[in-house]
Scaffold this motif. Structure first.
Motif, mmCIF file in Angstrom:
data_model
loop_
_atom_site.group_PDB
_atom_site.id
_atom_site.type_symbol
_atom_site.label_atom_id
_atom_site.label_comp_id
_atom_site.label_asym_id
_atom_site.label_seq_id
_atom_site.Cartn_x
_atom_site.Cartn_y
_atom_site.Cartn_z
ATOM 1 N N TYR A 24 18.299 11.899 -9.773
ATOM 2 C CA TYR A 24 17.487 11.344 -9.766
ATOM 3 C C TYR A 24 17.299 10.154 -9.866
ATOM 4 C CZ TYR A 24 15.010 15.639 -11.682
ATOM 5 O OH TYR A 24 14.359 17.112 -11.898
ATOM 6 N N THR A 25 18.039 9.759 -9.483
ATOM 7 C CA THR A 25 18.636 7.855 -9.290
ATOM 8 C C THR A 25 18.356 7.641 -8.103
ATOM 9 O OG1 THR A 25 19.718 7.266 -11.816
ATOM 10 C CG2 THR A 25 19.292 5.710 -9.412
ATOM 11 N N SER A 32 11.230 4.902 -3.992
ATOM 12 C CA SER A 32 10.086 3.517 -4.080
ATOM 13 C C SER A 32 10.568 3.574 -2.127
ATOM 14 C CB SER A 32 11.480 3.009 -4.861
ATOM 15 O OG SER A 32 11.458 3.383 -6.544
ATOM 16 N N TYR A 33 11.861 2.779 -1.383
ATOM 17 C CA TYR A 33 12.000 2.782 -0.451
ATOM 18 C C TYR A 33 10.911 3.317 0.549
ATOM 19 C CZ TYR A 33 16.140 -0.107 -2.181
ATOM 20 O OH TYR A 33 16.410 -1.416 -2.227
ATOM 21 N N VAL A 34 11.082 4.599 0.641
ATOM 22 C CA VAL A 34 9.572 5.082 1.326
ATOM 23 C C VAL A 34 8.358 4.711 0.784
ATOM 24 C CG1 VAL A 34 8.234 7.831 1.844
ATOM 25 C CG2 VAL A 34 11.655 6.863 1.452
ATOM 26 N N THR A 35 7.987 4.712 -0.159
ATOM 27 C CA THR A 35 6.573 4.567 -0.511
ATOM 28 C C THR A 35 6.762 2.566 -0.150
ATOM 29 O OG1 THR A 35 6.652 5.648 -2.165
ATOM 30 C CG2 THR A 35 4.586 3.556 -2.427
ATOM 31 N N GLU A 36 7.199 2.185 -0.219
ATOM 32 C CA GLU A 36 7.073 0.500 0.278
ATOM 33 C C GLU A 36 7.038 0.555 1.981
ATOM 34 O OE1 GLU A 36 8.982 -3.273 -1.503
ATOM 35 O OE2 GLU A 36 10.416 -2.046 0.316
ATOM 36 N N ASP A 37 7.613 1.097 2.446
ATOM 37 C CA ASP A 37 7.914 1.571 3.694
ATOM 38 C C ASP A 37 6.543 1.846 4.539
ATOM 39 O OD1 ASP A 37 10.211 0.035 4.091
ATOM 40 O OD2 ASP A 37 10.923 1.855 4.186
ATOM 41 N N LEU A 129 9.006 -6.958 -0.027
ATOM 42 C CA LEU A 129 9.583 -6.161 -0.609
ATOM 43 C C LEU A 129 9.707 -6.390 -1.672
ATOM 44 C CD1 LEU A 129 12.339 -6.864 2.904
ATOM 45 C CD2 LEU A 129 10.282 -4.761 2.079
ATOM 46 N N VAL A 130 9.280 -5.908 -2.737
ATOM 47 C CA VAL A 130 9.549 -5.723 -3.958
ATOM 48 C C VAL A 130 10.484 -4.934 -4.775
ATOM 49 C CG1 VAL A 130 6.849 -6.685 -4.447
ATOM 50 C CG2 VAL A 130 7.464 -4.685 -4.542
ATOM 51 N N VAL A 131 10.596 -3.805 -4.453
ATOM 52 C CA VAL A 131 11.343 -2.839 -4.591
ATOM 53 C C VAL A 131 12.796 -3.731 -4.882
ATOM 54 C CG1 VAL A 131 12.957 -1.002 -3.792
ATOM 55 C CG2 VAL A 131 10.064 -0.921 -3.974
#
Length: 407
Positions: A24-25, A32-37, A129-131
């Motif tokens: 899950y991590t 998170s990265y896919v949402t940011e992209d 890139l906030v993540v």
């Protein structure tokens, strides 16, 4: 190889916990990265739509609405690393550089009236890139929280494995400490689950096994003890047969020894199978009369010497075969010790069968049949939960049998 089922269960629960945490991590990082992209790509798409609308209205390329987006009218104006992507045929790309820039590229065909005009939207999304920044700033706290949760999950897994396996460990310790001499009684037999069923069946199996071992031990001991005397007598008589002809008394003694051995083996085998023979309700008087008839056929006794004081029926609970052996040997011993011609009394009163015969003074101390193995008769009575008392006195020979009555 784990030392116990508790260690194996704890390892399985702990491994499953760590696996779920890692999974899950990793899933959270990917989301998170896919949402940011996707967000950045969506912003570029909206910028491309606005630029195309401006071109249709004014006929030229307007400035971008965001300062982090650059408009390049030719491939040559693009940075080298981005230019290589475009020349290799990638109209849209995400490009990482060694110098820290993170580019998103989108090619835009504005479709002029003459030759098509290609425009390249290049976004340096590093500041967006906030993540990555979030993980750099609070990553230590997240790791600490994750480790704390893993530690809590491991503690819960340890306590859960201990609680689940504890009844099995207690059962294993009780089985390990059980002995053939002690009764088998497991504490888990009252549980309503599978462990209780296992304890019940295991207790019954061990009890049957211990009973079989005790019967085997008793059978071996009794064979060695009870058959030694008649075998010695027969061996001595047969040894004398090489030097002289056996007299009629010797032949009779051989026959008596054979009968003794046959009767002993019958009782021993009956006792060895005692737990496998079902009890029933039967008439004890019929068994007494049958034994008396057999004794009268095999010996020189008159029926007039027998005095019977028995009710019409004596309903008892026991094993018919064991009861017949017990009666036959008790009556046979009483006849053997009795004085010739003396009254032989058999009575039943107050729930007890009493056999009385006057002792022949000339046969005092002589043994025959089971007089040297009364423990076998006592074991027969005990196997049927009957009571047996034998009194070999100077003046009379008495046998008291208290059978289990049928109510």
């Amino acid at each position: 190889m784990f030392r116990s089922i508790r260690h194996g269960l704890f390892a399985a629960l702990a491994g499953f916990t760590v696996l779920i945490c890692v999974f899950y991590t990793g899933l959270a990082l990917v989301i998170s990265y896919v949402t940011e992209d996707m967000l950045i790509d969506r912003l570029l798409a909206r910028e491309a739509e606005a630029m195309a609308a401006h071109f249709r209205l004014h006929g030229d390329v307007g400035p971008p609405g965001n300062d982090w987006i650059q408009v390049h009218r030719s491939v040559e104006s693009l940075p080298p690393v981005v230019r290589d992507k475009v020349l290799s045929g990638h109209p849209r790309a995400e490009i990482f550089t060694d110098t820290g820039q993170h580019y998103h590229l989108r090619s835009l065909d504005l479709g002029a009236t003459g030759e098509p005009q290609h425009v390249y939207l290049l976004a340096d999304v590093g500041p967006l890139l906030v993540v990555s920044k979030l993980f750099r700033e609070v990553g230590g706290g997240l790791v600490a929280a994750a480790m704390s949760l893993i530690a809590l999950a491991l503690v819960l897994a340890y306590r859960l494995s201990r609680r689940l396996v504890l009844p099995l460990q207690v059962l294993a310790d009780e089985v390990r400490d059980s002995s053939p001499e002690a009764s088998v009684n497991f504490s888990a037999r009252q549980r309503p689950d599978e462990i209780g069923y296992l304890a019940e069946k295991l207790a019954a199996t061990l009890a049957a096994l211990h009973s079989a071992l005790r019967r085997e031990h008793a059978f071996t001991r009794d064979v060695s003890h009870e058959l030694r005397t008649p075998l010695t007598v027969m061996n001595n008589l047969l040894g004398q047969a090489t030097s002289r002809t056996l007299a009629r008394q010797d032949v009779a003694q051989l026959q008596a020894s054979l009968d003794d051995m046959r009767a002993t083996l019958d009782v021993l085998f009956a006792l060895a199978r005692a737990t496998h023979i079902a009890t029933e309700t039967f008439d004890l008087r019929g068994g007494i009369e049958e034994c008396l008839l057999r004794l009268l056929e095999n010996a020189d006794h008159g029926a007039e010497r027998f005095a019977l004081d028995l009710p019409e029926r004596i309903d008892v609970i026991g094993n018919r075969h064991l009861a017949t052996l017990l009666l036959h040997n008790c009556l046979g011993n009483a006849l053997f010790h009795g004085q010739p011609g003396s009254p032989f009394q058999i009575s039943f009163a107050d729930g007890a069968l009493c056999v009385v015969n006057t002792v022949d003074p000339d046969r005092a101390g002589v043994v025959q049949g089971f007089s040297h193995g009364q423990n076998l008769l006592l074991r027969i009575a005990k196997a049927m939960r009957w009571e047996l008392e034998i009194h070999a006195g100077v003046n009379d020979y008495r046998v008291h049998i208290v059978p289990l009555r049928a109510h």
